[in-house]
Design a protein around this motif. Structure first.
Motif, PDB file in Angstrom:
ATOM      1  N   LYS A 209      21.100 -18.457  84.612  1.00 45.26           N
ATOM      2  CA  LYS A 209      22.154 -19.090  85.323  1.00 45.26           C
ATOM      3  C   LYS A 209      23.613 -18.278  84.745  1.00 45.26           C
ATOM      4  O   LYS A 209      24.329 -18.314  85.321  1.00 45.26           O
ATOM      5  CB  LYS A 209      22.272 -20.371  84.557  1.00 45.26           C
TER       6      LYS A 209
ATOM      7  N   LYS B 157       6.606 -15.811  85.467  1.00 44.48           N
ATOM      8  CA  LYS B 157       7.117 -16.519  86.687  1.00 44.48           C
ATOM      9  C   LYS B 157       6.370 -15.509  87.904  1.00 44.48           C
ATOM     10  O   LYS B 157       5.813 -14.576  87.766  1.00 44.48           O
ATOM     11  CB  LYS B 157       8.432 -16.399  86.466  1.00 44.48           C
TER      12      LYS B 157
ATOM     13  N   GLN C 124      15.125 -18.360  79.485  1.00 48.13           N
ATOM     14  CA  GLN C 124      15.076 -17.287  80.562  1.00 48.13           C
ATOM     15  C   GLN C 124      16.029 -18.060  81.607  1.00 48.13           C
ATOM     16  O   GLN C 124      16.839 -17.404  82.646  1.00 48.13           O
ATOM     17  CB  GLN C 124      13.624 -17.019  81.147  1.00 48.13           C
ATOM     18  N   ASP C 125      15.573 -19.381  81.521  1.00 50.77           N
ATOM     19  CA  ASP C 125      16.447 -20.247  82.730  1.00 50.77           C
ATOM     20  C   ASP C 125      17.877 -20.065  82.373  1.00 50.77           C
ATOM     21  O   ASP C 125      18.864 -19.847  83.251  1.00 50.77           O
ATOM     22  CB  ASP C 125      16.190 -21.601  82.670  1.00 50.77           C
TER      23      ASP C 125
END
Length: 537
Positions: free
Chosen positions: A403, A245, A398-399
């Motif tokens: 969250k 990222k 990862q997302d």
């Protein structure tokens, strides 16, 4: 994903243990497995291997074992891996495993160390000798070493630390191996006793070389609770890293050594900006950040690649100069190439030292390799592989983990206490004296602000703005005035612009540990350091 397992099963003749091994292999999707201390006689090996995994291939160290029962039994799924054993000994089996998709081979050494220190000498010698052979190839070495790295990995029993106890740690250090982060029980062996006779040790380990961490930076070892054996089953998980990222800006201290940096700084800092001192400082830092991002892309990005290219160019010019020793043009080119190579060598060392966060080792002693490996180790250690949400569901992406973290801290920071107002007066029996209160209320001086800044370690950059303390120290003649006015403005107004008061949540280590880090927020840093210095007078 590559899952490689090993387990000291403490015997494998009983149907109960055979079933436990099969369930462990299936549950964790293992494709390569080594089983230790099987106690299986040679004539019984084929039938038991079929019971565990019917279509697998197997290799043992049975011919080298004494007494006759098999000490190490290695099995693999031929539909997933092509495996060649390269070295077999009573204490280890080393193999080269290539995935059927054609990926590069992984070298794996499965270890079952003998029980006496004298017998394990050959194992330590083999590890050191093999480290050179696998220096440019991924290498995993794992198993029951029958040794501990330090007294911290033992509970109960003899607490003495004998001279031969250092052999294991010396071997691992000498081979440049890295201990993988782990989940599950740390002390992997239990003697089965109770009360004061209980002894627990970490005898089962997984190490990798730096080349493997380059390919699988998220590698991790999972240990299972003990069941049918006195040892925990373990497996190494090698997962393909997530797509990188966009990285936040981080000031590189090596820029301070470049000849063109002062002109870049001056081109930003000399611009007249209208507004309160906080706004002025924040605007200049934001503009400088944009300039440095562009500068990094075209001048210092991929520092190791640039160094390799510079070395090639220097070698080429040396060869040309050897063929034409009187050519002034080639002579100048060779000198320029040598100068560039020396500069990039220093910058690479600066870069990896800053990334490694190693504070105790100084630059200038060709420590680049050490710093580079420290960076890999730190990243491996700090990687979070999974998190559990409020409903108890395990997430790996990862997302999803991001969250979960955001939701958790939003709940903490915005939630209301069920206990209502809490009286804290009893928690602080000592009060600041009237004299100290008067001292603290005095206007902050320029000198106090400078002292506070210089008290921050060079490499520290507390938050999203990414500027290190060394940047401000070395550029204080240029930036110091704006920093000082901004801090004094805060003391007068008690206000911070939104951009100076941003907060960054960084998950460090395991999922149940978190550190909330403020942005540079100069005032918070200086308030603390300045007040601390005043109270200590």
């Amino acid at each position: 994903m590559n899952n490689i397992g090993c387990w000291n099963t403490w015997g494998l003749n009983s149907p109960q243990k055979q079933k436990a091994v099969t369930e462990w292999i299936n549950k964790h999707h293992l494709d390569i497995v080594a089983l230790f201390e099987t106690k299986i006689a040679g004539k019984n090996l084929p039938s038991i291997q079929t019971k565990i995994c019917h279509n697998w291939h197997f290799q043992t160290n049975h011919p080298h074992s004494s007494p006759s029962p098999c000490r190490i039994m290695l099995g693999w799924n031929p539909n997933k891996y092509s495996l060649v054993c390269t070295h077999i000994n009573a204490q280890w089996i080393t193999c080269s495993a290539t995935h059927t998709t054609g990926n590069n081979a992984i070298n794996i050494t499965f270890v079952y160390g003998l029980h006496s220190p004298a017998e394990r000498k050959k194992l330590w010698e083999y590890i050191n000798a093999s480290s050179g052979s696998f220096s440019n190839q991924p290498w995993v070495i794992m198993g029951d070493f029958n040794a501990i790295l330090s007294p911290a990995y033992k509970e109960g029993g003899d607490r003495n630390w004998y001279s031969h106890s250092d052999d294991f740690a010396n071997s691992i250090h000498g081979a440049g191996l890295i201990h993988l982060p782990l989940t599950g029980p740390i002390l992997s062996w239990h003697n089965g006793q109770q009360g004061g006779h209980t002894i627990q040790k970490k005898l089962d380990w997984a190490f990798v070389n730096h080349h493997l961490l380059q390919k699988w930076p998220s590698a991790i070892t999972h240990f299972q609770p003990r069941s049918t054996s006195d040892h925990s089953a373990m497996h190494v998980q090698l997962t393909t890293p997530n797509p990188p990222k966009k990285k936040p800006f981080h000031f590189l201290n090596l820029w301070l050594q470049r000849e063109d940096f002062p002109s870049i700084l001056a081109s930003v800092w000399d611009v007249n900006i209208v507004g309160n001192p906080m706004h002025v400082l924040h605007s200049k830092l934001r503009a400088l950040k944009a300039r440095l991002k562009h500068y990094h892309k075209h001048n210092t990005n991929h520092i190791s690649r640039r160094l390799d290219k510079a070395k090639e160019d220097w070698t080429t010019f040396q060869q040309q100069l050897n063929d034409n020793p009187t050519s002034q043009e080639i002579m100048n080119q060779e000198r320029a190439a040598a100068k560039l190579f020396a500069q990039l060598s220093r910058e690479e060392e600066y870069f990896y030292k800053q990334q490694s966060r190693v504070q105790w080792l100084q630059l200038g002693d060709q420590n680049t390799k050490f710093f580079h490996r420290s960076v890999q180790h730190r990243r491996s250690r700090n990687t979070i592989h999974s998190m559990v949400d409020s409903d108890g569901v395990l997430h790996h992406s990862q997302d999803a983990m991001g969250k979960i973290a955001v939701d958790y801290y939003q709940g903490i920071l915005s939630g209301q206490s069920e206990d209502g107002p809490f009286d804290v007066t009893g928690l602080y029996p000592r009060k600041i004296s009237s004299a100290s209160q008067t001292t603290l209320a005095q206007p902050v001086t320029n000198e106090e602000i400078k002292i506070a800044m210089y008290a921050i370690p060079d490499e520290k950059a507390p938050g999203p703005d990414g500027f290190t303390a060394k940047f401000f120290k070395q550029t204080w003649n240029t930036t110091g005035g704006d920093v000082t006015r901004a801090v004094q403005h805060f003391f007068k107004t008690s206000r911070l612009p939104r951009g100076m008061n941003a907060t960054k949540i960084a998950m460090v280590g395991w999922p149940d540990e978190a550190v909330v880090r403020s942005s540079k927020a100069f005032c918070f840093v200086f308030v603390f350091l300045t007040c601390l210095s005043r109270l200590s007078v």
